[in-house]
Write an enzyme that holds these catalytic residues in place. Structure first.
Site, mmCIF file in Angstrom:
data_model
loop_
_atom_site.group_PDB
_atom_site.id
_atom_site.type_symbol
_atom_site.label_atom_id
_atom_site.label_comp_id
_atom_site.label_asym_id
_atom_site.label_seq_id
_atom_site.Cartn_x
_atom_site.Cartn_y
_atom_site.Cartn_z
ATOM 1 N N GLU A 36 0.830 -1.201 0.000
ATOM 2 C CA GLU A 36 0.000 0.000 0.000
ATOM 3 C C GLU A 36 0.864 1.251 0.000
ATOM 4 O O GLU A 36 1.922 1.287 0.633
ATOM 5 C CB GLU A 36 -0.891 0.000 1.248
ATOM 6 C CG GLU A 36 -1.781 1.210 1.379
ATOM 7 C CD GLU A 36 -2.397 1.325 2.770
ATOM 8 O OE1 GLU A 36 -3.510 1.871 2.881
ATOM 9 O OE2 GLU A 36 -1.752 0.883 3.742
ATOM 10 N N HIS A 38 2.480 4.636 1.006
ATOM 11 C CA HIS A 38 2.755 5.294 2.283
ATOM 12 C C HIS A 38 3.510 6.599 2.062
ATOM 13 O O HIS A 38 4.535 6.872 2.694
ATOM 14 C CB HIS A 38 3.558 4.364 3.202
ATOM 15 C CG HIS A 38 2.715 3.377 3.951
ATOM 16 N ND1 HIS A 38 2.186 2.260 3.366
ATOM 17 C CD2 HIS A 38 2.293 3.359 5.245
ATOM 18 C CE1 HIS A 38 1.478 1.585 4.264
ATOM 19 N NE2 HIS A 38 1.528 2.227 5.406
ATOM 20 N N ASP A 47 3.327 -1.927 5.818
ATOM 21 C CA ASP A 47 2.422 -2.741 6.618
ATOM 22 C C ASP A 47 2.888 -4.191 6.708
ATOM 23 O O ASP A 47 2.661 -4.864 7.719
ATOM 24 C CB ASP A 47 1.012 -2.701 6.027
ATOM 25 C CG ASP A 47 0.380 -1.321 6.131
ATOM 26 O OD1 ASP A 47 0.928 -0.471 6.869
ATOM 27 O OD2 ASP A 47 -0.649 -1.089 5.476
ATOM 28 N N HIS A 122 -2.113 -3.889 8.713
ATOM 29 C CA HIS A 122 -2.826 -3.010 7.769
ATOM 30 C C HIS A 122 -4.198 -2.695 8.332
ATOM 31 O O HIS A 122 -4.984 -3.601 8.647
ATOM 32 C CB HIS A 122 -2.932 -3.725 6.417
ATOM 33 C CG HIS A 122 -3.697 -2.984 5.374
ATOM 34 N ND1 HIS A 122 -3.415 -1.687 4.996
ATOM 35 C CD2 HIS A 122 -4.753 -3.365 4.597
ATOM 36 C CE1 HIS A 122 -4.244 -1.310 4.039
ATOM 37 N NE2 HIS A 122 -5.085 -2.304 3.792
ATOM 38 N N GLU A 124 -7.105 -1.664 7.289
ATOM 39 C CA GLU A 124 -8.340 -2.169 6.677
ATOM 40 C C GLU A 124 -8.480 -3.683 6.742
ATOM 41 O O GLU A 124 -9.559 -4.218 6.474
ATOM 42 C CB GLU A 124 -8.439 -1.702 5.223
ATOM 43 C CG GLU A 124 -8.868 -0.244 5.058
ATOM 44 C CD GLU A 124 -7.718 0.741 5.135
ATOM 45 O OE1 GLU A 124 -7.930 1.937 4.913
ATOM 46 O OE2 GLU A 124 -6.580 0.298 5.431
ATOM 47 N N HIS A 175 -1.500 6.819 9.430
ATOM 48 C CA HIS A 175 -1.020 6.251 8.168
ATOM 49 C C HIS A 175 0.178 7.055 7.666
ATOM 50 O O HIS A 175 0.053 8.246 7.353
ATOM 51 C CB HIS A 175 -2.138 6.273 7.128
ATOM 52 C CG HIS A 175 -1.713 5.762 5.786
ATOM 53 N ND1 HIS A 175 -1.480 4.421 5.545
ATOM 54 C CD2 HIS A 175 -1.468 6.399 4.618
ATOM 55 C CE1 HIS A 175 -1.113 4.263 4.296
ATOM 56 N NE2 HIS A 175 -1.097 5.452 3.710
ATOM 57 N N GLU A 180 4.802 4.958 12.158
ATOM 58 C CA GLU A 180 5.283 4.078 11.096
ATOM 59 C C GLU A 180 6.635 4.552 10.567
ATOM 60 O O GLU A 180 7.515 3.731 10.267
ATOM 61 C CB GLU A 180 4.257 4.005 9.956
ATOM 62 C CG GLU A 180 3.016 3.213 10.321
ATOM 63 C CD GLU A 180 2.102 2.971 9.139
ATOM 64 O OE1 GLU A 180 1.527 1.867 9.060
ATOM 65 O OE2 GLU A 180 1.943 3.878 8.299
#
Length: 288
Positions: A36, A38, A47, A122, A124, A175, A180
């Site tokens: 994904e 970032h 993730d 992740h 979701e 996010h 992160e």
């Protein structure tokens, strides 16, 4: 607790003739991530890499086996940094992910492991993972297996974020943010660029928007701030998550009959007596 970087035992390194006896009564840890976007400073693999790092740390501490990480996850939502507006996200639909996870968990349940630990990286993925686990549970395939499934950030205590992160926006908005970025600086600094973008209007939690103005809801896919990120903060956060995860799994708090497991018999006598009282109060008394 020590947090070395040596590789834990991999389930896939075993032969078919070894695996049944090797995992009997042991713990298996499975990381689940995503590919994904970032932002401009972090790789597509964040993730996945963070789930792997937490899973490996848990496995080392518990002398457990790890499974190869699941790399493809659920699609990003529109308010999660712009969803699929930015290139690079590889995904499946929620229904497909539930089916895949359910079938994988069904096959894993055939192994005589004592515990299965699923580490999600992740945002979701979480509801689909929990639905898949519940479907397998309803089939009775996990009756003899303890299951711990969580997103790594769910184990971070509010006291930690209050002490370490100024104006923490909430995990739904983290996010590609400070946590992160810091974890990646600690674990994989070679994959982090020099940019440290900020977004000063983090989204609210639990709100679905359509159609979204991507430039308004994010800064090139970033939902909050990367200011203050550092390898030192990432190391501290990883240590905190691993301490919480190992404590959760070793303690078994909230699990029915958990205190009968041999590796929990070192609990203080008052906790053992309370656990025994709870067991005998349940229909059927003792449990294997």
């Amino acid at each position: 607790m020590s947090h070395d970087r040596t590789a834990p035992a991999r389930l896939t390194d075993l032969t078919s003739t070894q695996v049944t006896d090797a995992v009997r009564g042991r713990t298996v840890v499975w990381p689940i991530g995503a590919v994904e976007q970032h932002g401009p400073h972090l790789p597509l693999s964040v993730d996945l890499l963070l789930a792997e790092a937490v899973a490996d740390g848990i496995a080392r501490e518990l002398d457990a086996f790890t499974l190869p990480a699941q790399a493809v996850g659920a699609r990003s939502l529109p308010q999660s940094g712009g969803g699929l507006y930015f290139p690079g996200t590889v995904h499946v639909t929620g229904g497909t992910l539930i089916d895949f996870l359910r079938d994988t968990l069904t096959s894993l349940a055939q192994l005589p492991m004592a515990r299965l630990v699923v580490v999600n990286g992740h945002f979701e993925n979480e509801p689909f993972l929990f639905e898949a686990l519940d479907q397998v549970r309803q089939q009775g395939l996990l009756d003899s297996t303890e299951v711990f499934a969580f997103s790594w950030w769910s184990l971070v205590r509010d006291t930690w974020t209050d002490a370490e992160i100024a104006e923490f926006p909430g995990w739904h908005a983290e996010h590609a943010g400070v946590t992160e970025t810091s974890l990646m600086l600690h674990l994989h600094p070679e994959l982090v660029t020099e940019e440290r973008p900020d977004h000063d209007r983090p989204p609210r939690a639990g709100v679905y928007l359509h159609p979204v103005d991507v430039e308004q809801i994010s800064n090139r896919g970033i939902l909050s701030s990367t200011s203050g990120s550092s390898a030192a903060l990432g190391e501290k956060l990883l240590r905190h998550v691993l301490d919480e995860a190992v404590g959760l799994i070793r303690g078994g708090e909230g699990l029915l009959f958990a205190q009968t497991r041999p590796d929990r018999r070192s609990l203080p006598s008052d906790r053992r007596s309370r656990a025994a009282e709870r067991r005998t109060a349940q229909p059927g008394g003792q449990h294997p």
